[in-house]
Design a protein around this motif. Structure first.
Motif, PDB file in Angstrom:
ATOM      1  N   TRP A  18      29.084  26.230 -21.911  1.00 28.39           N
ATOM      2  CA  TRP A  18      29.040  27.610 -22.326  1.00 28.39           C
ATOM      3  C   TRP A  18      30.109  28.698 -21.858  1.00 28.39           C
ATOM      4  CZ3 TRP A  18      27.833  31.640 -24.722  1.00 28.39           C
ATOM      5  CH2 TRP A  18      27.545  32.987 -24.379  1.00 28.39           C
ATOM      6  N   HIS A  19      30.631  29.296 -22.423  1.00 34.89           N
ATOM      7  CA  HIS A  19      31.787  30.296 -22.327  1.00 34.89           C
ATOM      8  C   HIS A  19      31.629  31.564 -22.195  1.00 34.89           C
ATOM      9  CE1 HIS A  19      34.605  26.798 -21.444  1.00 34.89           C
ATOM     10  NE2 HIS A  19      34.185  26.278 -22.593  1.00 34.89           N
ATOM     11  N   PRO A  20      31.081  32.189 -21.404  1.00 35.79           N
ATOM     12  CA  PRO A  20      30.770  33.792 -21.543  1.00 35.79           C
ATOM     13  C   PRO A  20      32.066  34.699 -21.799  1.00 35.79           C
ATOM     14  CG  PRO A  20      30.769  33.208 -19.229  1.00 35.79           C
ATOM     15  CD  PRO A  20      30.985  32.038 -20.011  1.00 35.79           C
ATOM     16  N   LEU A  21      31.776  35.736 -22.885  1.00 35.63           N
ATOM     17  CA  LEU A  21      32.753  36.395 -23.050  1.00 35.63           C
ATOM     18  C   LEU A  21      33.321  37.454 -21.836  1.00 35.63           C
ATOM     19  CD1 LEU A  21      34.451  37.207 -25.592  1.00 35.63           C
ATOM     20  CD2 LEU A  21      32.920  39.105 -26.056  1.00 35.63           C
ATOM     21  N   PRO A  26      32.400  37.751 -15.053  1.00 35.20           N
ATOM     22  CA  PRO A  26      31.427  37.737 -14.202  1.00 35.20           C
ATOM     23  C   PRO A  26      30.139  37.080 -14.457  1.00 35.20           C
ATOM     24  CG  PRO A  26      32.923  39.620 -14.393  1.00 35.20           C
ATOM     25  CD  PRO A  26      33.092  38.873 -15.715  1.00 35.20           C
ATOM     26  N   SER A  27      29.752  37.329 -15.723  1.00 32.03           N
ATOM     27  CA  SER A  27      28.361  36.826 -16.088  1.00 32.03           C
ATOM     28  C   SER A  27      28.047  35.441 -15.835  1.00 32.03           C
ATOM     29  CB  SER A  27      27.907  37.126 -17.507  1.00 32.03           C
ATOM     30  OG  SER A  27      28.831  36.488 -18.379  1.00 32.03           O
ATOM     31  N   ALA A  28      29.245  34.745 -15.754  1.00 32.14           N
ATOM     32  CA  ALA A  28      29.164  33.195 -15.484  1.00 32.14           C
ATOM     33  C   ALA A  28      28.327  33.075 -14.011  1.00 32.14           C
ATOM     34  CB  ALA A  28      30.625  32.433 -15.329  1.00 32.14           C
ATOM     35  N   GLN A  29      28.496  33.927 -13.090  1.00 36.32           N
ATOM     36  CA  GLN A  29      27.959  33.973 -11.813  1.00 36.32           C
ATOM     37  C   GLN A  29      26.577  34.192 -11.661  1.00 36.32           C
ATOM     38  OE1 GLN A  29      29.991  32.146  -9.850  1.00 36.32           O
ATOM     39  NE2 GLN A  29      31.682  32.733 -11.401  1.00 36.32           N
ATOM     40  N   GLN A  30      26.119  34.963 -12.961  1.00 36.04           N
ATOM     41  CA  GLN A  30      24.737  35.205 -12.916  1.00 36.04           C
ATOM     42  C   GLN A  30      23.968  34.022 -13.771  1.00 36.04           C
ATOM     43  OE1 GLN A  30      25.051  38.822 -15.002  1.00 36.04           O
ATOM     44  NE2 GLN A  30      26.165  39.971 -13.211  1.00 36.04           N
ATOM     45  N   VAL A  83      31.782  25.471 -14.859  1.00 33.82           N
ATOM     46  CA  VAL A  83      31.412  25.968 -16.203  1.00 33.82           C
ATOM     47  C   VAL A  83      29.970  25.443 -16.385  1.00 33.82           C
ATOM     48  CG1 VAL A  83      32.247  23.914 -17.464  1.00 33.82           C
ATOM     49  CG2 VAL A  83      31.824  26.033 -18.778  1.00 33.82           C
ATOM     50  N   SER A  84      29.202  26.315 -16.848  1.00 36.33           N
ATOM     51  CA  SER A  84      27.679  25.977 -17.286  1.00 36.33           C
ATOM     52  C   SER A  84      27.793  24.999 -18.515  1.00 36.33           C
ATOM     53  CB  SER A  84      26.693  27.083 -17.433  1.00 36.33           C
ATOM     54  OG  SER A  84      26.431  27.881 -16.330  1.00 36.33           O
ATOM     55  N   MET A 111      38.393  42.584 -10.865  1.00 38.32           N
ATOM     56  CA  MET A 111      37.362  41.797 -11.712  1.00 38.32           C
ATOM     57  C   MET A 111      37.499  42.552 -13.129  1.00 38.32           C
ATOM     58  SD  MET A 111      33.111  42.177 -10.946  1.00 38.32           S
ATOM     59  CE  MET A 111      33.379  41.219  -9.657  1.00 38.32           C
ATOM     60  N   GLN A 112      36.990  41.625 -13.905  1.00 41.02           N
ATOM     61  CA  GLN A 112      37.066  41.886 -15.410  1.00 41.02           C
ATOM     62  C   GLN A 112      36.147  42.991 -15.820  1.00 41.02           C
ATOM     63  OE1 GLN A 112      35.737  38.842 -18.151  1.00 41.02           O
ATOM     64  NE2 GLN A 112      36.693  39.673 -19.896  1.00 41.02           N
ATOM     65  N   GLN A 113      36.365  44.204 -16.512  1.00 43.87           N
ATOM     66  CA  GLN A 113      35.692  45.032 -16.910  1.00 43.87           C
ATOM     67  C   GLN A 113      34.679  44.655 -18.215  1.00 43.87           C
ATOM     68  OE1 GLN A 113      35.153  47.997 -15.196  1.00 43.87           O
ATOM     69  NE2 GLN A 113      36.448  46.870 -13.734  1.00 43.87           N
ATOM     70  N   LEU A 114      33.539  45.075 -18.030  1.00 42.60           N
ATOM     71  CA  LEU A 114      32.756  44.889 -19.372  1.00 42.60           C
ATOM     72  C   LEU A 114      32.989  45.967 -20.624  1.00 42.60           C
ATOM     73  CD1 LEU A 114      30.094  43.471 -20.173  1.00 42.60           C
ATOM     74  CD2 LEU A 114      28.856  45.345 -19.438  1.00 42.60           C
ATOM     75  N   ASP A 115      33.518  45.219 -21.557  1.00 46.05           N
ATOM     76  CA  ASP A 115      33.763  46.119 -22.815  1.00 46.05           C
ATOM     77  C   ASP A 115      32.959  47.045 -23.270  1.00 46.05           C
ATOM     78  OD1 ASP A 115      35.224  46.896 -25.287  1.00 46.05           O
ATOM     79  OD2 ASP A 115      36.420  45.495 -25.203  1.00 46.05           O
ATOM     80  N   SER A 116      33.159  48.292 -23.374  1.00 45.97           N
ATOM     81  CA  SER A 116      32.143  49.164 -23.918  1.00 45.97           C
ATOM     82  C   SER A 116      31.854  48.866 -25.264  1.00 45.97           C
ATOM     83  CB  SER A 116      32.264  50.664 -23.634  1.00 45.97           C
ATOM     84  OG  SER A 116      33.824  50.829 -24.232  1.00 45.97           O
ATOM     85  N   ASN A 117      32.662  48.304 -26.011  1.00 47.99           N
ATOM     86  CA  ASN A 117      32.500  47.868 -27.846  1.00 47.99           C
ATOM     87  C   ASN A 117      31.798  46.919 -27.745  1.00 47.99           C
ATOM     88  OD1 ASN A 117      34.070  50.262 -28.301  1.00 47.99           O
ATOM     89  ND2 ASN A 117      35.930  49.084 -27.807  1.00 47.99           N
ATOM     90  N   TRP A 118      31.590  45.999 -26.718  1.00 45.59           N
ATOM     91  CA  TRP A 118      30.713  44.869 -26.895  1.00 45.59           C
ATOM     92  C   TRP A 118      29.271  45.038 -27.369  1.00 45.59           C
ATOM     93  CZ3 TRP A 118      33.036  41.775 -22.110  1.00 45.59           C
ATOM     94  CH2 TRP A 118      34.489  41.326 -22.679  1.00 45.59           C
TER      95      TRP A 118
END
Length: 337
Positions: free
Chosen positions: A130-133, A136-140, A195-196, A1-8
């Motif tokens: 809508w294309h989330p960075l 995994p947030s697309a499933q929320q 895609v949303s 699963m793609q990791q959430l970038d701590s710099n975002w």
């Protein structure tokens, strides 16, 4: 699963909208902010950024305490109101919905590292995707509901004719309650999609945008009036360049070739005619940006990030560097003084 970038990171207005929605729905927001290590005082600065992980955790806690899985719709409505100043500005530089689509503000610039909105044509529809960075947030529901709610409200308020949502697709699972979703997007709702996105009538691209009038219009267009009104250059060529730059600036990547094309002449011809007037294209561009920056900073409704976008910069940092070279201080420092 793609990791959430701590710099975002995400700008404070989105966080403030979560707080406002939580307060209205009865959540103990002060305690929740403390739990996710967000200083409430920092929310007063629209330029401050918080980590995406902090914001996601705050949203989840707020949704849990309020028992509102559709919290994102409330947040999206609040963000729509908060960005009205930018929408009103756009109505002064765009004539039709099509022109607005070509200038659609970047979510990365306005809200931070959450994703992007993309417009595409599909048969008789225009599709706003809508294309989330963080994939995994697309499933929320969180970001999809926020962005689509804000987008639907913006689109439907731009033109003389209403532009309703024809159908809405969501990348997340079908929730138990559809009441607020139907109120916001209509009855044609589809879930577990790739895609949303929102569908609008393709004919709406030619709808004219509502033009402002009265005192509010005077306030918003004052920077342009300052350049093109009483102090409008007597030289017709310089005046045309000023007006063209004013319209093109929000698109970014401004260069002499684009301006020359807008004026129906070659780059070489434009350079020659400017040389005859003892000036250069970059000098005119810099002066317009400098003058507009001063005017925009006097309007506290506009954040420095929004001003950077309106002047055609890719980010706040680039604008701040340029502003320091013009006026010897950062934009925020100038505004405070």
């Amino acid at each position: 699963m793609q990791q959430l970038d701590s710099n975002w990171s995400i700008y404070s207005p989105l966080v403030s909208s979560i707080v406002q929605a939580g307060e209205q729905l009865g959540a103990p927001v002060d305690a929740l902010l403390k739990k996710v290590n967000i200083d409430k005082q920092l929310l007063k600065s629209p330029e401050h950024r918080f980590s995406v992980a902090q914001v996601f955790e705050l949203f989840e806690l707020t949704a849990s305490f309020t028992n509102r899985s559709d919290l994102g719709i409330y947040v999206g409505r609040i963000l729509y109101i908060n960005c009205l100043n930018l929408q009103l500005y756009m109505s002064t530089v765009c004539r039709t919905f099509r022109e607005y689509v070509n200038l659609i503000p970047s979510q990365l610039r306005i809200n931070g590292d959450i994703g992007e909105v993309v417009m595409k044509a599909e048969n008789q529809f225009v599709r706003l995707e809508w294309h989330p960075l963080w994939q995994p947030s697309a499933q929320q529901r969180f970001l999809s509901d926020i962005v689509l709610t804000m987008s639907a409200a913006i689109v439907n308020s731009l033109c003389l004719l209403p532009i309703p949502v024809e159908q809405a697709h969501f990348s997340y699972n079908k929730p138990e309650s559809l009441t607020l979703l139907r109120t916001t997007f209509g009855d044609k709702l589809h879930f577990v999609q790739g895609v949303s996105c929102l569908y609008f009538s393709r004919d709406s691209l030619n709808y004219p945008l509502t033009r402002l009038n009265g005192d509010l219009n005077s306030t918003l267009t004052r920077p342009v009036d300052h350049l093109f009104g009483e102090q409008q250059p007597k030289d017709s060529l310089i005046s045309q360049i000023h007006q063209t730059l004013s319209r093109l600036l929000p698109q970014g990547d401004i260069n002499i070739d684009r301006v020359a094309a807008e004026l129906n002449m070659s780059r070489r011809t434009l350079q020659r005619r400017l040389s005859e007037r003892d000036t250069q294209f970059l000098q005119i561009l810099q002066q317009i940006r400098s003058d507009l920056a001063i005017k925009y900073l006097s309007d506290e409704r506009l954040s420095v990030t929004e001003i950077a976008f309106m002047l055609g910069y890719r980010d706040q940092g680039s604008f701040s560097t340029a502003f320091k070279s013009w006026h010897g201080m950062a934009p925020i420092e100038y505004r405070f003084r």
